[in-house]
Design an enzyme around this catalytic site. Structure first.
Site, mmCIF file in Angstrom:
data_model
loop_
_atom_site.group_PDB
_atom_site.id
_atom_site.type_symbol
_atom_site.label_atom_id
_atom_site.label_comp_id
_atom_site.label_asym_id
_atom_site.label_seq_id
_atom_site.Cartn_x
_atom_site.Cartn_y
_atom_site.Cartn_z
ATOM 1 C CD GLU A 1 -2.080 -4.351 11.247
ATOM 2 O OE1 GLU A 1 -0.879 -4.661 11.387
ATOM 3 O OE2 GLU A 1 -2.583 -4.147 10.123
ATOM 4 C CD GLU B 1 9.044 -6.245 7.287
ATOM 5 O OE1 GLU B 1 8.786 -5.117 6.789
ATOM 6 O OE2 GLU B 1 8.812 -6.532 8.468
ATOM 7 N N GLY C 1 -4.971 -1.926 4.791
ATOM 8 C CA GLY C 1 -4.186 -3.064 4.302
ATOM 9 C C GLY C 1 -4.867 -4.399 4.595
ATOM 10 N NE ARG C 2 -6.715 -3.748 10.661
ATOM 11 C CZ ARG C 2 -6.056 -2.602 10.789
ATOM 12 N NH1 ARG C 2 -4.871 -2.447 10.214
ATOM 13 N NH2 ARG C 2 -6.554 -1.601 11.487
ATOM 14 C CE LYS D 1 -3.606 2.277 2.668
ATOM 15 N NZ LYS D 1 -4.588 2.196 3.737
ATOM 16 C CE LYS E 1 5.596 -0.970 10.172
ATOM 17 N NZ LYS E 1 4.623 -0.349 9.283
ATOM 18 C CG HIS F 1 -5.071 -35.984 16.449
ATOM 19 N ND1 HIS F 1 -5.396 -37.183 17.048
ATOM 20 C CD2 HIS F 1 -6.000 -35.783 15.492
ATOM 21 C CE1 HIS F 1 -6.453 -37.701 16.450
ATOM 22 N NE2 HIS F 1 -6.853 -36.870 15.505
HETATM 23 O O1 F6P Z 1 3.095 -2.916 9.795
HETATM 24 C C1 F6P Z 1 1.746 -3.138 9.643
HETATM 25 C C2 F6P Z 1 1.287 -2.817 8.258
HETATM 26 O O2 F6P Z 1 1.241 -1.457 8.074
HETATM 27 C C3 F6P Z 1 -0.050 -3.454 7.967
HETATM 28 O O3 F6P Z 1 -1.106 -2.716 8.426
HETATM 29 C C4 F6P Z 1 0.008 -3.625 6.499
HETATM 30 O O4 F6P Z 1 -0.934 -4.549 6.033
HETATM 31 C C5 F6P Z 1 1.427 -4.099 6.315
HETATM 32 O O5 F6P Z 1 2.162 -3.358 7.275
HETATM 33 C C6 F6P Z 1 2.004 -3.896 4.952
HETATM 34 O O6 F6P Z 1 1.950 -2.564 4.550
HETATM 35 P P1 F6P Z 1 2.155 -2.137 3.053
HETATM 36 O O7 F6P Z 1 1.079 -2.769 2.239
HETATM 37 O O8 F6P Z 1 2.106 -0.652 3.029
HETATM 38 O O9 F6P Z 1 3.503 -2.657 2.613
#
Ligand code: F6P
Length: 553
Positions: A366, A224, A280-281, A218, A517, A397
């Protein structure tokens, strides 16, 4: 950084001072102490009374929750007092209910039919949504039928989605859930972790000439995702002889941030956008779902959107007493706030929903893992429980022992389907018999007397006795298909919304992820550069020193 004070409606009364809340506290002492055995014995119509069928034959039996008609009515009264329906209406019409970010919350617009009108700042956003869907459809079809070719002219066989959190969990879950509907000669993988192992293992058998990367983010700034996207670009160029022109045929982006996408080197012609009013979620049905569309094709993707929309309409229009997401949310409130549950197990009896609980962890935790109300005061009531689980029967199990006989109260959502995509022998009967048996055992247990009557020695009987009275909801659907998946996800989305409304928190921001972060950014150079000044606490400092020593620094 926003400095402007948000415009809010009037300050709501504290939740725990509401008469409806106090009534539930009273009921917890009386009705909450009743045993499901007695509740069923005393009411032959209980199953029918506490079951509802929603769109697409989604049937929810919540009669094994520890409620009575009085509790149910009191929960509905609480929902009315807290204005669940009014707040839902505000969400659907695009009010900026995400007050800390001053944004509308309009994931429901992502599945609105083409002719609908939803205004954000005076602009109808529905045509924008469909314009992106149409572009996604054209692109997906071109990749699926081999018209879109890689840099060397070969068709695409491997799709690698690079993203994390909401840019990974939904698409990864949906790919597994809808595997029977996918084009099997396209292999879709998901790289999320900054641990290089994730990238290395997922691309190990990919031919760069036939690999398409979808960089999903987003913000297009997430550490990452950017690290993995850079690694992917190097991997691709290494594999294709270093010609930078190859990037255009092997990378597409999904983002709200065109500037960053182009700074990364992806042509914005190969970018699929979405909007700041999609969290995002809540984004798996936006362009973030491009990998899903590539896998199942545009028509089935639209079926999934139809399923979402059906549940949206149900939530928007059904009366509270038969409104599935609202009821689900209220049952959670009862379990968490009045019966003291701290977790929720979500247990799908369908192997294709392997990743469903992981997806829900972000959606629920979240969204509602908050301790400050919309009025910026601390809550004095519990909010989101920890959500966990994995498909049955495997979990039986492993951890079900604790659910049956452990000390914490663990409410469970069971999710099952009448038909299997793999109707082999009597496996489906075995599977469904197990889910029904678990819910029955959890509700009714086995008394000491019954155990003894079966011949257990007195010393052994207490170990073999089950208290029962463990609350569960069973969701039974016809078959897992794209529309059913859409309905199921929208069910949970609106359940989360209902709970967030009652807890009076903002379900649509996530400030709690920020501090870690920021600190990581500070630590990154300290792991490899000049010896850092001792600015951390002694524990962090010690761990940094040990890591550096192990790396020969
Ligand atoms: O760190 C949490 C978050 O901001 C989530 O809310 C989001 O889904 C995820 O990181 C990834 O964010 P982006 O789509 O901006 O890379």
């Amino acid at each position: 950084m926003t400095t402007m004070q948000p415009h809010t409606t009037e300050i709501a009364p504290r939740l725990d001072t509401r008469p409806e809340w106090k009534a539930l506290q009273q009921l917890a002492q009386t009705d909450g102490a009743l045993h499901l055995r007695d509740l069923f014995k005393g009411d032959s119509g209980r199953a029918a009374r506490f079951s509802t069928e929603g769109p697409g034959g989604l049937f929810m039996d919540y009669s094994k929750q520890r409620i009575t008609p009085s509790v149910f009515d009191a929960l509905l009264a609480l929902a009315r007092a807290c204005g669940v329906a009014q707040r839902a209406a505000a969400m659907f019409r695009g009010d900026k209910i995400n007050i800390t970010e001053q944004r509308a919350v309009l994931h429901t617009a992502l599945r609105a039919p083409r002719g609908a009108t939803i205004l954000v700042d005076g602009r109808n956003i529905v045509p924008d949504v469909h314009e992106v869907l149409d572009r996604m459809a054209a692109f997906s079809s071109a990749v699926r039928d081999g018209q879109w070719r890689g840099h060397t002219g070969k068709p695409i066989r491997y799709i690698v989605n690079i993203g994390i959190g909401g840019s990974d969990l939904g698409p990864a879950m949906a790919y597994d859930a809808l595997l029977p509907f996918t084009k099997r000669d396209l292999s879709v993988r998901f790289v999320s972790n900054v641990d290089a192992t994730d990238f290395a293992e997922k691309t190990r058998d990919c031919d760069p000439a036939q690999t398409l990367f979808i960089v999903c983010s987003k913000t297009f700034t997430t550490l990452e995702t950017m690290a993995n996207a850079n690694t992917a670009r190097e991997w691709l160029l290494r594999g294709l002889g270093g010609d930078a022109a190859a990037v255009a045929r092997h990378f597409v982006a999904v983002s709200t941030n065109a500037e960053k996408v182009s700074a990364f080197g992806i042509d914005t012609a190969n970018m699929f956008g979405f909007w700041d009013w999609v969290g995002g979620r809540y984004s798996m049905d936006s362009a973030i779902g491009l990998s899903t569309m590539l896998a199942i094709g545009p028509d089935l993707f639209r079926d999934m959107l139809r399923g979402f929309h059906e549940m949206d309409e149900h939530f928007r229009t059904a009366p509270l007493e038969s409104n599935l997401p609202a009821i689900m949310g209220l049952l959670g409130i009862w379990n968490v706030n009045f019966l003291g549950a701290q977790t929720l197990a979500v247990l799908p009896y369908d192997q294709y929903l392997d990743r469903f609980s992981a997806y829900l962890q972000q959606l629920e935790m979240e969204s509602n893992g908050k301790h400050v109300t919309l009025d910026a005061t601390r809550v004095s009531w519990s909010t989101c429980p920890a959500v966990w689980g994995q498909p049955g029967t495997n979990g039986q199990h492993a951890f079900y022992q604790m659910i049956h006989q452990g000390t914490p109260l663990v409410p469970c959502d069971f999710i099952a389907f009448c038909a299997s995509h793999n109707p082999i022998g009597n496996h489906q009967d075995l599977l469904v018999a197990n889910v029904l048996a678990q819910a029955e055992a959890l509700a009714f247990g086995k008394s000491l007397q019954e155990v003894e009557q079966e011949g257990s020695a007195a010393w052994l009987a207490p170990h073999r006795q089950f208290d029962g009275n463990r609350p569960t909801t069973t969701i039974l659907c016809p078959k897992l298909d794209p529309a059913a998946l859409g309905r199921l996800i929208a069910l949970y989305e609106h359940k989360v919304f209902t709970q967030g409304t009652i807890w009076n928190i903002n379900s649509f921001d996530q400030w709690g992820v920020e501090l870690g972060k920021v600190l990581a950014q500070r630590i990154i150079p300290e792991l490899s550069g000049a010896t850092p000044k001792p600015t951390h606490d002694s524990s962090t400092q010690q761990l940094i020193a040990r890591y550096r020593a192990a790396r020969g620094l």
